[in-house]
Design a protein around this motif. Structure first.
Motif, PDB file in Angstrom:
ATOM      1  N   ASN A 102      39.178  47.510  37.820  1.00  0.00           N
ATOM      2  CA  ASN A 102      40.476  46.658  37.447  1.00  0.00           C
ATOM      3  C   ASN A 102      39.918  45.546  37.869  1.00  0.00           C
ATOM      4  OD1 ASN A 102      39.883  46.602  40.261  1.00  0.00           O
ATOM      5  ND2 ASN A 102      42.263  46.727  40.963  1.00  0.00           N
ATOM      6  N   ARG A 103      41.383  44.612  37.745  1.00  0.00           N
ATOM      7  CA  ARG A 103      41.377  43.221  37.214  1.00  0.00           C
ATOM      8  C   ARG A 103      40.474  42.705  38.471  1.00  0.00           C
ATOM      9  NH1 ARG A 103      44.831  39.314  38.261  1.00  0.00           N
ATOM     10  NH2 ARG A 103      44.919  37.297  36.799  1.00  0.00           N
ATOM     11  N   ARG A 104      40.951  42.616  39.897  1.00  0.00           N
ATOM     12  CA  ARG A 104      40.789  42.038  40.528  1.00  0.00           C
ATOM     13  C   ARG A 104      38.778  43.266  41.201  1.00  0.00           C
ATOM     14  NH1 ARG A 104      43.656  37.982  42.381  1.00  0.00           N
ATOM     15  NH2 ARG A 104      45.540  37.653  41.640  1.00  0.00           N
ATOM     16  N   LYS A 143      46.648  44.745  33.012  1.00  0.00           N
ATOM     17  CA  LYS A 143      45.975  43.351  33.319  1.00  0.00           C
ATOM     18  C   LYS A 143      46.857  44.399  34.944  1.00  0.00           C
ATOM     19  CE  LYS A 143      46.939  38.531  33.643  1.00  0.00           C
ATOM     20  NZ  LYS A 143      47.615  37.586  33.443  1.00  0.00           N
ATOM     21  N   LYS A 146      44.042  41.168  26.998  1.00  0.00           N
ATOM     22  CA  LYS A 146      43.913  40.202  28.573  1.00  0.00           C
ATOM     23  C   LYS A 146      45.508  40.358  29.560  1.00  0.00           C
ATOM     24  CE  LYS A 146      43.101  36.311  30.976  1.00  0.00           C
ATOM     25  NZ  LYS A 146      44.341  35.869  31.781  1.00  0.00           N
ATOM     26  N   ARG A 186      36.642  39.161  30.771  1.00  0.00           N
ATOM     27  CA  ARG A 186      37.621  38.080  31.426  1.00  0.00           C
ATOM     28  C   ARG A 186      39.186  37.435  31.349  1.00  0.00           C
ATOM     29  NH1 ARG A 186      39.142  37.511  36.965  1.00  0.00           N
ATOM     30  NH2 ARG A 186      37.121  36.246  37.379  1.00  0.00           N
ATOM     31  N   PRO A 229      34.152  42.466  38.567  1.00  0.00           N
ATOM     32  CA  PRO A 229      34.873  41.205  37.828  1.00  0.00           C
ATOM     33  C   PRO A 229      34.090  39.930  38.321  1.00  0.00           C
ATOM     34  CG  PRO A 229      36.397  43.013  38.399  1.00  0.00           C
ATOM     35  CD  PRO A 229      35.255  43.209  38.899  1.00  0.00           C
ATOM     36  N   PHE A 262      41.041  33.711  39.421  1.00  0.00           N
ATOM     37  CA  PHE A 262      42.632  34.573  38.961  1.00  0.00           C
ATOM     38  C   PHE A 262      43.943  33.732  38.178  1.00  0.00           C
ATOM     39  CE2 PHE A 262      40.606  36.917  41.611  1.00  0.00           C
ATOM     40  CZ  PHE A 262      39.497  38.303  40.637  1.00  0.00           C
ATOM     41  N   GLU A 295      51.270  43.752  40.880  1.00  0.00           N
ATOM     42  CA  GLU A 295      50.001  44.323  40.474  1.00  0.00           C
ATOM     43  C   GLU A 295      49.173  45.250  41.377  1.00  0.00           C
ATOM     44  OE1 GLU A 295      45.226  42.286  39.680  1.00  0.00           O
ATOM     45  OE2 GLU A 295      47.031  40.880  40.794  1.00  0.00           O
ATOM     46  N   CYS A 304      46.855  46.984  43.318  1.00  0.00           N
ATOM     47  CA  CYS A 304      44.987  46.752  43.616  1.00  0.00           C
ATOM     48  C   CYS A 304      44.624  47.389  44.492  1.00  0.00           C
ATOM     49  CB  CYS A 304      45.693  45.461  44.425  1.00  0.00           C
ATOM     50  SG  CYS A 304      45.929  43.657  43.931  1.00  0.00           S
TER      51      CYS A 304
END
Length: 506
Positions: free
Chosen positions: A32-34, A77, A140, A183, A303, A382, A391, A393
């Motif tokens: 995932n993004r984090r 995202k 993105k 990213r 990431p 970020f 989001e 997480c």
């Protein structure tokens, strides 16, 4: 003046396998993004989400309509949705929290200017050309879906109405095996069957990309059908770089970008080797990682950390990390590392609480200032200013019940316990292996142990065992020819039965 020589191999790259994950037969992975969650597509059509901080399974997603092996996984995202493509050419959008799935139908109605349908492409009965998606990823911001198909094309789709808005043909028309964004959203990477990794530059604005795509379609109203889609696609992506091995002509598996987008990583598709190649964006090879003798099928770069996760052909996920060496001089500026022991004579006041030669420095911190413990500082890596959704997480942990032990194992262990406690006694010689079936004076707990209700059994205390041994050593008072008989003795509290001996003459 001598120029400093910089070793290009000494970068912030992973070097060794730190750990591995195992759960069924896993095929493809995505962070995932984090980088807190790792989604893994499995061979049975399920999607397993690992908590990457604890290395435990946080959730498992299953759909009865999806039983084919997963070929690609991609997070939105905000982390609330997962886009997957399967071996049966299906494209699904998975809601992480609810587990609901939405099927994305990718098709384009092909009609030329003269009204005739071109015969060069495979068509369905209703005139709709069905594209076979082989890989897919989000943009993105997650507003557009980029799909690679078996005809060697990149399709840009608005996932809200499932309409193809643009098309980018890949040189050579080879099957697209992988497609992934960097990213920062500025570059798109594809891997095709022609053994070439291609990097495209994204020409659409990172914000309002859907509106920009609609404007391009309106400005090209003089074109129709596939020609219009290709014209719009040329305004969306442009080829930036091609990476390939000109000597060995090796096939590539699952290329991707590093977290900062400065490096491109790809796995070798050769059988029996687990090699990971790392290039810079210019195309220079800077490092090769070698793993176990297992073919690699997918990989992903963390990431924000120098960590690479790879999947072997056997369905095992390997975690590559940097091999850090301890540098004790970092703890104190005057620390000196010694190669061997040296004799040291301490000063007289070296370990005094308040040395005479030193003075305590006054602190520059104002103790009256208020400390803010509520505001969370943003990570500079970020950009959260454009986040409209909360989001995701981490996933809440779901408690699971302990699996009860099998009753046959419990009976076997209990029987061994009794035999070991009475080894050498006449009871163990006369009763035999089925001694518990002849005992009718067991306590309720022991009686349940041979049935179906009991879960555990207490072990006799050491005092009971000592008393039992003393009774066995005492000679009979009646006669030497008398035979000993044993009876089970039950503890007074009725919670623990043990075997004792009572002496009687026949």
């Amino acid at each position: 003046m001598n120029a400093q020589i910089i070793d290009p191999l000494q970068g912030d790259f992973p070097e060794v396998i730190e750990e591995y994950l195992e759960h069924g037969c896993m095929k493809c992975i995505a962070f995932n993004r984090r980088g807190t969650l790792l989604a893994v597509g499995c061979n049975d059509g399920s999607c397993v989400i690992w908590d990457f901080e604890t290395r435990g399974i946080a959730k498992e997603l299953r759909d009865n309509d999806c039983s084919s092996p997963i070929t690609s996984v991609c997070w939105s995202k905000c982390g609330n949705r997962i886009l997957i493509s399967a071996a049966d050419k299906s494209l699904l959008l998975w809601d992480v929290m609810s587990g609901n799935t939405t099927s994305l139908k990718v098709s384009v109605l092909e009609v030329s200017n003269n009204g005739a349908t071109p015969a060069s492409r495979n068509k369905c009965a209703d005139g709709i050309t069905s594209f076979s998606p082989t890989a897919a990823c989000f943009s993105k911001n997650g507003n557009l879906v980029y799909v690679g198909n078996s005809k060697g094309e990149i399709l840009i789709i608005n996932h809200i109405d499932n309409e193809v808005r643009a098309m980018v043909p890949i040189p050579g028309g080879s099957v697209v095996k992988n497609i992934v964004f960097s990213r920062n959203g500025k570059y798109l990477l594809t891997n095709s069957n022609d053994r070439i990794i291609r990097i495209y530059e994204n020409l659409l604005p990172l914000k309002d990309e859907v509106r920009a795509l609609d404007d391009l379609n309106e400005n090209l109203n003089d074109l129709e059908g596939v020609e219009k889609l290709k014209a719009v696609g040329s305004k969306c992506l442009t080829l930036f770089r091609e990476l390939q091995d000109l000597i060995t002509k090796v096939h590539w598996k699952a290329p991707c970008f590093s977290g900062d987008g400065e490096w491109v990583v790809g796995g070798s598709a050769s059988k029996g080797e687990h090699k990971i190649y790392i290039w810079d964006r210019v195309g220079r090879l800077v490092k090769i990682l070698e793993g176990p003798k297992e073919a690699i099928i997918d990989l992903a770069w963390h990431p924000v950390r120098p960590i690479v996760v790879s999947v072997s052909l056997n369905g095992i996920v390997y975690i590559w990390a940097k091999d850090y060496t301890e540098n004790w001089s970092a703890f104190a500026p005057d620390f000196k590392e010694l190669e061997e022991n040296e004799e040291y004579v301490e000063r007289e006041d070296e370990f005094d609480l308040i040395p005479e030669t030193g003075k305590l420095k006054e602190s520059d911190v104002n103790e009256d200032d208020e400390v803010d413990i509520v505001t969370v500082e943003k990570d500079p890596g970020f950009s959260d200013s454009d986040m409209s959704e909360e989001e995701l997480c981490f996933l809440p942990a779901t408690p699971t019940c302990d699996v009860p032990e099998q009753m046959d194992k419990f009976i076997e262990s209990s029987s061994k316990l009794v035999d070991s406690n009475n080894s050498g006694s006449p009871l163990s010689e006369e009763a035999g292996p089925n001694e518990h079936t002849t005992n009718h004076n067991l306590s309720p707990l022991e009686d349940d142990a041979w049935g179906t209700r009991a879960k555990r059994k207490r072990k006799p205390s050491e005092k009971v065992l000592e008393l039992q041994a003393e009774k066995l050593k005492k000679p009979s008072k009646s006669s030497k020819a008398s035979k000993f008989k044993t009876k089970p003795v039950v503890d007074e509290d009725g919670s623990n039965g043990f075997y004792g001996d009572e002496f009687s003459d026949e």
